[in-house]
Enzyme design. Structure first.
Site, PDB file in Angstrom:
ATOM      1  CG  HIS A 196      -1.963   1.068   1.252  1.00 21.09           C
ATOM      2  ND1 HIS A 196      -3.291   0.833   1.549  1.00 21.09           N
ATOM      3  CD2 HIS A 196      -1.877   2.405   1.005  1.00 21.09           C
ATOM      4  CE1 HIS A 196      -3.965   1.979   1.502  1.00 21.09           C
ATOM      5  NE2 HIS A 196      -3.120   2.957   1.179  1.00 21.09           N
ATOM      6  CG  HIS A 250      -1.371   6.207  -2.280  1.00 18.31           C
ATOM      7  ND1 HIS A 250      -2.531   5.950  -2.968  1.00 18.31           N
ATOM      8  CD2 HIS A 250      -1.619   5.867  -0.984  1.00 18.31           C
ATOM      9  CE1 HIS A 250      -3.458   5.488  -2.133  1.00 18.31           C
ATOM     10  NE2 HIS A 250      -2.928   5.433  -0.920  1.00 18.31           N
ATOM     11  CG  ASN A 292       1.930  11.388  -8.132  1.00 17.35           C
ATOM     12  OD1 ASN A 292       2.746  12.172  -8.596  1.00 17.35           O
ATOM     13  ND2 ASN A 292       1.245  10.536  -8.904  1.00 17.35           N
ATOM     14  CB  THR A 319       0.049   5.583  -9.640  1.00 12.70           C
ATOM     15  OG1 THR A 319       0.067   7.027  -9.723  1.00 12.70           O
ATOM     16  CG2 THR A 319       0.031   5.005 -11.048  1.00 12.70           C
ATOM     17  CB  THR A 320      -4.852   8.164  -9.390  1.00 15.03           C
ATOM     18  OG1 THR A 320      -4.723   7.901  -7.991  1.00 15.03           O
ATOM     19  CG2 THR A 320      -6.297   8.298  -9.775  1.00 15.03           C
ATOM     20  N   PRO A 321      -4.180   6.920 -12.653  1.00  8.72           N
ATOM     21  CG  PRO A 321      -5.255   5.522 -14.162  1.00  8.72           C
ATOM     22  CD  PRO A 321      -4.972   5.699 -12.710  1.00  8.72           C
ATOM     23  CD  GLU A 364      -7.851   6.918   4.647  1.00  8.51           C
ATOM     24  OE1 GLU A 364      -8.458   6.800   3.561  1.00  8.51           O
ATOM     25  OE2 GLU A 364      -6.717   7.405   4.735  1.00  8.51           O
TER      26      GLU A 364
HETATM   27  C1  LIG Z   1      -3.674   9.145   3.794  1.00  2.00           C
HETATM   28  N1  LIG Z   1      -4.399   8.120   3.174  1.00  2.00           N
HETATM   29  C2  LIG Z   1      -4.957   8.163   1.928  1.00  2.00           C
HETATM   30  N2  LIG Z   1      -6.291   7.947   1.806  1.00  2.00           N
HETATM   31  C3  LIG Z   1      -6.893   7.997   0.617  1.00  2.00           C
HETATM   32  N3  LIG Z   1      -6.246   8.247  -0.529  1.00  2.00           N
HETATM   33  C4  LIG Z   1      -4.929   8.473  -0.476  1.00  2.00           C
HETATM   34  C5  LIG Z   1      -4.208   8.432   0.741  1.00  2.00           C
HETATM   35  N4  LIG Z   1      -2.914   8.669   0.479  1.00  2.00           N
HETATM   36  C6  LIG Z   1      -2.823   8.874  -0.876  1.00  2.00           C
HETATM   37  N5  LIG Z   1      -4.046   8.774  -1.440  1.00  2.00           N
HETATM   38  C7  LIG Z   1      -4.405   8.945  -2.854  1.00  2.00           C
HETATM   39  O1  LIG Z   1      -3.247   8.778  -3.653  1.00  2.00           O
HETATM   40  C8  LIG Z   1      -3.047   9.927  -4.472  1.00  2.00           C
HETATM   41  C9  LIG Z   1      -1.575  10.171  -4.675  1.00  2.00           C
HETATM   42  O2  LIG Z   1      -0.963   9.142  -5.399  1.00  2.00           O
HETATM   43  P1  LIG Z   1      -1.218   8.853  -6.956  1.00  2.00           P
HETATM   44  O3  LIG Z   1      -1.521  10.155  -7.648  1.00  2.00           O
HETATM   45  O4  LIG Z   1      -2.379   7.907  -7.039  1.00  2.00           O
HETATM   46  O5  LIG Z   1       0.051   8.247  -7.415  1.00  2.00           O
HETATM   47  C10 LIG Z   1      -3.751  11.051  -3.728  1.00  2.00           C
HETATM   48  O6  LIG Z   1      -4.173  12.080  -4.573  1.00  2.00           O
HETATM   49  C11 LIG Z   1      -4.943  10.333  -3.098  1.00  2.00           C
HETATM   50  O7  LIG Z   1      -6.005  10.262  -4.024  1.00  2.00           O
END
Ligand SMILES: CNc1ncnc2c1ncn2[C@@H]1O[C@H](COP(=O)(O)O)[C@@H](O)[C@H]1O
Length: 434
Positions: free
Chosen positions: A29, A31, A33, A132-134, A229
Site C-alpha cells: 500500500h 501511493h 505520488n 497510482t491514479t492514472p 478510514e
Molecule cells: C492518507 N491516506 C490516503 N487515503 C486515501 N487516498 C490516499 C491516501 N494517500 C494517498 N491517497 C491517494 O493517492 C493519491 C496520490 O498518489 P497517486 O496520484 O495515485 O500516485 C492522492 O491524490 C490520493 O487520491
C-alpha cells in the site's frame, strides 16, 4: 526521518535492525505520488516548476511544508498536498523520473540513513505493489501515464507490480476508462495486478464504482479499497464496500464489530485474554468471544458435573486444570464450527493493509496502544504493514516495522517471532503470484 516511526527506529539496537532488514517484506500500500523522495521532488521543481506554467499551484510553498515536517490537523489537510506534486509529475519524463526514484527507494539497497548505524545497506522491501491514479494531463493521456509507470516497474521483473487506483472524486466515465485500461494492459501481459479505490474518504458515492470493480475482478484483477478510514465514513458505506468482497482492505480503521461479525471468518483466539506475552488485548465485546466464553462455561460445568471423581477430590487443582483444558477444547470446536458455517456463507479473511504512521499523523488513531492492528493480531486475521505515503509521513517500510518491534510505548513491543509472522502474512497477501 521524523515522527513516530523514526523514533521507533532510533530506539532499536543493531541486532534488532539487522533482524528487520533481513526479513523478506512486501510493500502493498504505497501511493506513487505520495512516495516521491523529497530530493527528487526538489529536482523536479527545478526542472519543471516554472511559475509561469503553474500559476495556480504553490509548488515552493508545498515543498517548504514537506521539508519542515508536514503537520496535519486532520486528514482533509493531507489532500491539499497533491496539486503541487501533480504539477511536477505532469509530463512523461517527469513521471518516469518520479517512478524510478520511488522504485529505487523501495527496492534498491540504500546507504545508511543519516544518524543511523546500520550494519549493511539494505533494501526497504523485497517486493512492491505500487499504486497510482492514472491522470490525463496536457502532456499525456491516461494510457500514456500508465505505460510510463509500467516501463519503470518492468525494470524490476518479479519484484514490482502495479495497482491502478481510481479516485472517489472521479466521474463514472473516468472510472470506466481506468478499469478498461487496467484490463487491457493486464491482458497485454503487463504486471498490472489490482485495482484500488482511494482519494479523499469523504468524497464521492461508492455505489457508482461497484459494477466497474466487479468487471475488474472478473478479469482476474485483485481488489483493494480504502475503507472506514475516518470516523465520518458511514456504516452503510463500509457495508456496501465489504459486500464487494475486496481481497484486501486499506486502513479499515472504523469498521464496527457488526461489520466484522457479518463479513469476517475470524476465529477468536481463546487464549488471548491470558496471552503469555500479555500483548494482545482481549475484546470482550466481540460476538465470537462472547460465544466462546458462554460455551466454555457450559462445558466446564458439564465436565465437573459428569466427573466420576469422589466429592472430596473435586476441589483438587489437577481436576480443575483438566476440566479447564477440556472445556477450552470443546469451546474452540464449537466456535470453529460456527466460523466454518460463516465461511460457507461467504465470510472471509481479507488482508488489512495497516499504515501505522499514516494513521497516527492523520490523527485517525490517537496512539499505537489504541491502534486496530491489535484487534486483528489478537484474532489471527491477516495484516500487511505498509507506508502509504513516505513523503509526507516521513517514514520507510523499515521504520514501520520498527514500530512493531520497539518497546512500548514507542512501539507495539511485539517479539521477533511475531514480527516475522506479520512479514510473512504480508508476503502471502500479494496479488501477484510469487
Ligand atoms: C492518507 N491516506 C490516503 N487515503 C486515501 N487516498 C490516499 C491516501 N494517500 C494517498 N491517497 C491517494 O493517492 C493519491 C496520490 O498518489 P497517486 O496520484 O495515485 O500516485 C492522492 O491524490 C490520493 O487520491
Amino acid at each position: 526521518m521524523t515522527g513516530p516511526a523514526g523514533a521507533a527506529l532510533r530506539s532499536l539496537g543493531d541486532a534488532d535492525l539487522a533482524f528487520l532488514q533481513g526479513l523478506p517484506k512486501a510493500e502493498l500500500h504505497a501511493h506513487l505520488n505520495g512516495s516521491i523522495p523529497l530530493h527528487t521532488l526538489q529536482d523536479l521543481a527545478t526542472k519543471y516548476g516554472s511559475p509561469s506554467e503553474n500559476l495556480s499551484v504553490d509548488i515552493a510553498g508545498t515543498i517548504a511544508r514537506l521539508q519542515s515536517g508536514f503537520i496535519l490537523t486532520e486528514i482533509s489537510d493531507f489532500f491539499t498536498l497533491f496539486p503541487a506534486i501533480y504539477a511536477l509529475t505532469a509530463t512523461p519524463a517527469a513521471l518516469a523520473e518520479a517512478s524510478r526514484a520511488v522504485l529505487d527507494a523501495f527496492l534498491n539497497e540504500q546507504a545508511t540513513p543519516d544518524g543511523f548505524v546500520i550494519n549493511q545497506p539494505a533494501a526497504q522491501c523485497s517486493f512492491i505493489e505500487l499504486r497510482t491514479t492514472p491522470r490525463a494531463t496536457a502532456h499525456m493521456n491516461r494510457e500514456q501515464y500508465l505505460t510510463t509507470v509500467l516501463r519503470e516497474i518492468k525494470s524490476f521483473p518479479g519484484r514490482a507490480a502495479l495497482i491502478i487506483s481510481v479516485d472517489r472524486r472521479m466521474s463514472e466515465t473516468d472510472v470506466e476508462e481506468c478499469i478498461n485500461l487496467a484490463i487491457k494492459l493486464r491482458n497485454e501481459g503487463n504486471p498490472v495486478v489490482g485495482i484500488d479505490l482511494c482519494g479523499d474518504p469523504l468524497k464521492g458515492d461508492v455505489g457508482m464504482f461497484e459494477r466497474h470493480f466487479k468487471r475488474a475482478k472478473e478479469a482476474g484483477l485483485g481488489l483493494t479499497v480504502h475503507i472506514a478510514e475516518t470516523r465520518e465514513n458511514t456504516e452503510a458505506e463500509s457495508h456496501a464496500l465489504l459486500a464487494w468482497h475486496p481481497d484486501r482492505l486499506g486502513h479499515a480503521t472504523f469498521l464496527t464489530e457488526e461489520h466484522r461479525a457479518l463479513f469476517f471468518a475470524d476465529v477468536p483466539q481463546p487464549n488471548t485474554e491470558i496471552s503469555p506475552s500479555d500483548r494482545m488485548p482481549w475484546n470482550p465485546d466481540h460476538p465470537l468471544h462472547k460465544l466462546f466464553l458462554a460455551s466454555y462455561k457450559r462445558h466446564l460445568d458439564r465436565i465437573l458435573r459428569e466427573s466420576t471423581e469422589p466429592e472430596e477430590a473435586r476441589t483438587h487443582l489437577s481436576l480443575h486444570i483438566d476440566a479447564d483444558k477440556g472445556a477450552r477444547r470443546a469451546a474452540v470446536s464449537e466456535v470453529e464450527a460456527l466460523v466454518n458455517q460463516k465461511a460457507a456463507r461467504g465470510q472471509y479473511k481479507p488482508c488489512i493493509e495497516i499504515c501505522l504512521s499514516s494513521n497516527l499523523l492523520c490523527k485517525t488513531v490517537p496512539s499505537l496502544e489504541a491502534h486496530h492492528i491489535r484487534y486483528y493480531l489478537a484474532n489471527n486475521h491477516p495484516v500487511v504493514i505498509c507506508t502509504d505515503d513516505t513523503l509526507p509521513f516521513r517514514t520507510t517500510l523499515l521504520a514501520e516495522y520498527a514500530l512493531l518491534l520497539a518497546n512500548r510505548p514507542v512501539g507495539l513491543g511485539l517479539t521477533r517471532a511475531e514480527v516475522k509472522n506479520i512479514a510473512e502474512m504480508g508476503m502471502k497477501a500479494r496479488f501477484m503470484a510469487p
